[in-house]
Design an enzyme around this catalytic site. Sequence first.
Site, PDB file in Angstrom:
ATOM      1  N   GLY A  12      49.777  32.141  45.612  1.00 45.84           N
ATOM      2  CA  GLY A  12      49.075  33.411  45.449  1.00 45.84           C
ATOM      3  C   GLY A  12      47.716  33.352  46.127  1.00 45.84           C
ATOM      4  O   GLY A  12      46.760  33.987  45.687  1.00 45.84           O
ATOM      5  N   GLY A  16      42.879  38.067  45.588  1.00 43.75           N
ATOM      6  CA  GLY A  16      42.200  37.881  44.300  1.00 43.75           C
ATOM      7  C   GLY A  16      41.683  36.471  44.046  1.00 43.75           C
ATOM      8  O   GLY A  16      40.989  35.876  44.876  1.00 43.75           O
ATOM      9  N   GLY A  18      43.235  33.609  43.867  1.00 43.66           N
ATOM     10  CA  GLY A  18      43.751  32.575  44.770  1.00 43.66           C
ATOM     11  C   GLY A  18      43.001  32.557  46.090  1.00 43.66           C
ATOM     12  O   GLY A  18      42.648  31.483  46.606  1.00 43.66           O
ATOM     13  N   TYR A 149      54.287  38.896  29.298  1.00 43.31           N
ATOM     14  CA  TYR A 149      53.231  38.275  30.122  1.00 43.31           C
ATOM     15  C   TYR A 149      52.532  37.152  29.356  1.00 43.31           C
ATOM     16  O   TYR A 149      52.398  36.033  29.856  1.00 43.31           O
ATOM     17  CB  TYR A 149      52.233  39.353  30.537  1.00 43.31           C
ATOM     18  CG  TYR A 149      51.063  38.849  31.357  1.00 43.31           C
ATOM     19  CD1 TYR A 149      51.208  38.579  32.716  1.00 43.31           C
ATOM     20  CD2 TYR A 149      49.804  38.651  30.780  1.00 43.31           C
ATOM     21  CE1 TYR A 149      50.127  38.122  33.472  1.00 43.31           C
ATOM     22  CE2 TYR A 149      48.729  38.197  31.526  1.00 43.31           C
ATOM     23  CZ  TYR A 149      48.899  37.936  32.871  1.00 43.31           C
ATOM     24  OH  TYR A 149      47.831  37.479  33.620  1.00 43.31           O
TER      25      TYR A 149
END
Length: 248
Positions: A12, A16, A18, A149
């Site tokens: 990722g 963002g 990452g 989640y």
Amino acid sequence: MKLNNKIAVITGGNSGIGLATAKELKRLGARVVIVGRNPEAVATAALEIGGDTLGVTADVGRVADLDRAFAEVREKAGRVDILFVNAGIGKFLPVGETTEAVFDEITNINFKGAYFTIHRALPLMPDGASIVLTSTVAVHFGMPGASIYAAGKAALNSLAKTLAIELAGRRIRVNVISPGPISTPIFGKMGMDKETLDQVAAGILAGVPLKRFGTSEEIAKTVAFLASDDASFVTGQELVADGGMSQF
Ligand code: NAP
């Protein structure tokens, strides 16, 4: 330049937290490999990070993709000193409105993807390497809509403890960063209209003592700490960077 001569793989890494972490680890001297599922986004981010950054395309929810990705990492970078297991998605629905398809999508990426990212990276990790997983503050309280989640992220907290003890003999440290609300593109990917997003953001802010969202750069610095020798006696731990949200 405390990460000189380190190879850091970040899933990722094109967006963002990452992406900010890739930039921070590179700033500290590491050679960075970013892994993401969208080839154009990965290529653009690799250019933005600059230098000899390597972009690798893989859907972390597919083990065959991870096999290809780590074969490429082995060929082009040789080893993995730092593994930031960060790729993830967020979808929030009341329990009665979830479906098997949503369960599978979130769990495939956020838990199975994280598990097999580590599984496939381990043969490339030397003794003394470091693994950091991205969980969430939402494992510490009940958040409406977060049943899949939060449970999937809580599985990562558990996994980190198990792997920390399993890998201690190789001096591989395994830790968790649990961000609170961080301003990243993830919120725009949840399928909510602007009005709903604004309401959600206001609700979240009400619970954050520091009264703001965090930044990806703030999380990147905590990951750099856990990944580096500054945290050489820290393993099996969770660092919660949440503006105080989980404490009140
Ligand atoms: P983001 O900007 O959307 O970044 C998520 C990254 O993961 C993107 O690069 C995304 O790729 C990638 N990704 C998603 N599914 C993937 C897959 N199947 N294979 C490969 N890559 C995949 O969001 P973020 O906020 O930085 O999220 C990073 C991590 O932090 C996530 O694990 C998230 O759950 C966690 N987190 C975020 C917050 C927050 O408030 N932002 C709070 C707590 C925890 P695409 O660009 O293609 O979507």
